[in-house]
Design an enzyme around this catalytic site. Structure first.
Site, PDB file in Angstrom:
ATOM      1  N   SER A 129       0.855  -1.194   0.000  1.00 35.21           N
ATOM      2  CA  SER A 129       0.000   0.000   0.000  1.00 35.21           C
ATOM      3  C   SER A 129       0.882   1.231   0.000  1.00 35.21           C
ATOM      4  O   SER A 129       2.004   1.209   0.527  1.00 35.21           O
ATOM      5  CB  SER A 129      -0.899   0.012   1.234  1.00 35.21           C
ATOM      6  OG  SER A 129      -1.573   1.252   1.366  1.00 35.21           O
ATOM      7  N   TYR A 166      -1.603  -0.602  10.243  1.00 42.59           N
ATOM      8  CA  TYR A 166      -1.784  -0.909   8.818  1.00 42.59           C
ATOM      9  C   TYR A 166      -0.600  -0.421   7.985  1.00 42.59           C
ATOM     10  O   TYR A 166       0.034  -1.185   7.257  1.00 42.59           O
ATOM     11  CB  TYR A 166      -3.082  -0.301   8.304  1.00 42.59           C
ATOM     12  CG  TYR A 166      -3.322  -0.568   6.830  1.00 42.59           C
ATOM     13  CD1 TYR A 166      -3.751  -1.816   6.396  1.00 42.59           C
ATOM     14  CD2 TYR A 166      -3.112   0.426   5.871  1.00 42.59           C
ATOM     15  CE1 TYR A 166      -3.968  -2.075   5.051  1.00 42.59           C
ATOM     16  CE2 TYR A 166      -3.319   0.184   4.529  1.00 42.59           C
ATOM     17  CZ  TYR A 166      -3.745  -1.068   4.120  1.00 42.59           C
ATOM     18  OH  TYR A 166      -3.939  -1.324   2.785  1.00 42.59           O
TER      19      TYR A 166
END
Length: 257
Positions: free
Chosen positions: A151, A165
């Site tokens: 990501s 995350y």
């Protein structure tokens, strides 16, 4: 067959996409199937799996497997299921992921443990368990491929209160390089895709209102979220390249600029 079709065809290839029944996994799985691959997808929910397999089978061959990569037992069961069905695996897409958002002062330990387990430990263990299949039938000119889904959160310091995350995605980016270096002798190429904003359950959680959606779009120079074809085409390219390994490829409409 045209030159482009020949270069990017995945005909005769077998792929596994974890979490392939929705979100980015769904987008990539559909692209691989349309490019000619036989694709296994996993989900924890039978209803989601059945619906997506039925939809994908209009394009090619898709097989669903119920699997939960949150536990070692679940990973071992998934690897055993693939091994029973296939003698080799050409493509592994480590897509299944999890996020957790909470204020810094109250961010829970479970929010670290669950996210790091699914986003970092699970891909490592799945690669480990599937190595015999990934090594079978491989050559220098026709390497097999592992693609980890990272990501841009792993490349940026903007946490959006999802502290574990972004950290987990930075970790999977690093692990991608470590695996690429270790597996290059086996002719297994390992790369990562670092998506920006694509339509998914995860992004829907932070775009519940028009105001929130516009705030997200304002951070993207192209002014739009990614389309399924955008990330599917990148995955197809990576699965077609014999000389690309150890790279983290952002696809974000310019967000990192």
């Amino acid at each position: 067959m045209s030159y482009l079709t020949q270069q990017f065809s995945l005909q005769g290839k077998t792929a596994l996409v974890t979490g392939g029944a929705r979100g980015i996994g769904e987008m990539i799985a559909e692209g691989l199937i349309k490019a000619g691959a036989k694709v296994y997808i996993t989900s924890r929910k039978q209803e989601d799996l059945d619906e997506k397999v039925a939809a994908f089978n209009q394009y090619g061959e898709c097989i669903g497997i119920i699997a939960d990569v949150a536990s070692t037992a679940g990973i071992e069961a998934l690897a055993a299921s693939i091994t029973e069905k296939e003698s080799q695996l050409d493509i592994l897409i480590n897509n299944a992921g999890k996020t957790w958002g909470a204020p810094l002062d109250s961010f829970p330990e479970k929010g670290w443990d669950d996210v790091m387990t699914i986003n970092v430990k699970a891909p490592f263990l799945l690669v480990q368990k599937l190595l015999p299949l990934l090594r079978n039938g491989v050559t220098a000119k026709k390497p097999h491929h592992i693609i980890n889904i990272g990501s841009i959160a792993g490349l940026s310091s903007d946490s959006l209160s999802a502290y574990s995350y972004g950290t987990s995605k930075a970790a999977i980016h690093h692990l991608t390089g470590v695996l690429a270096k270790g597996l290059v002798k086996d002719h297994i190429n390992v790369n990562a895709i670092a998506p920006g904003s694509f339509p998914s359950k995860m992004t829907a959680g932070i775009m519940k209102t028009d105001e929130a959606k516009q705030a997200v779009l304002a951070t993207i120079p192209m002014g739009r979220m990614g389309d399924p074809e955008d990330i599917a085409n990148l995955a197809i390219y990576l699965c077609s390249s014999s000389y690309m390994t150890g790279n983290i490829v952002p696809i974000d409409g310019g967000s990192l600029l």
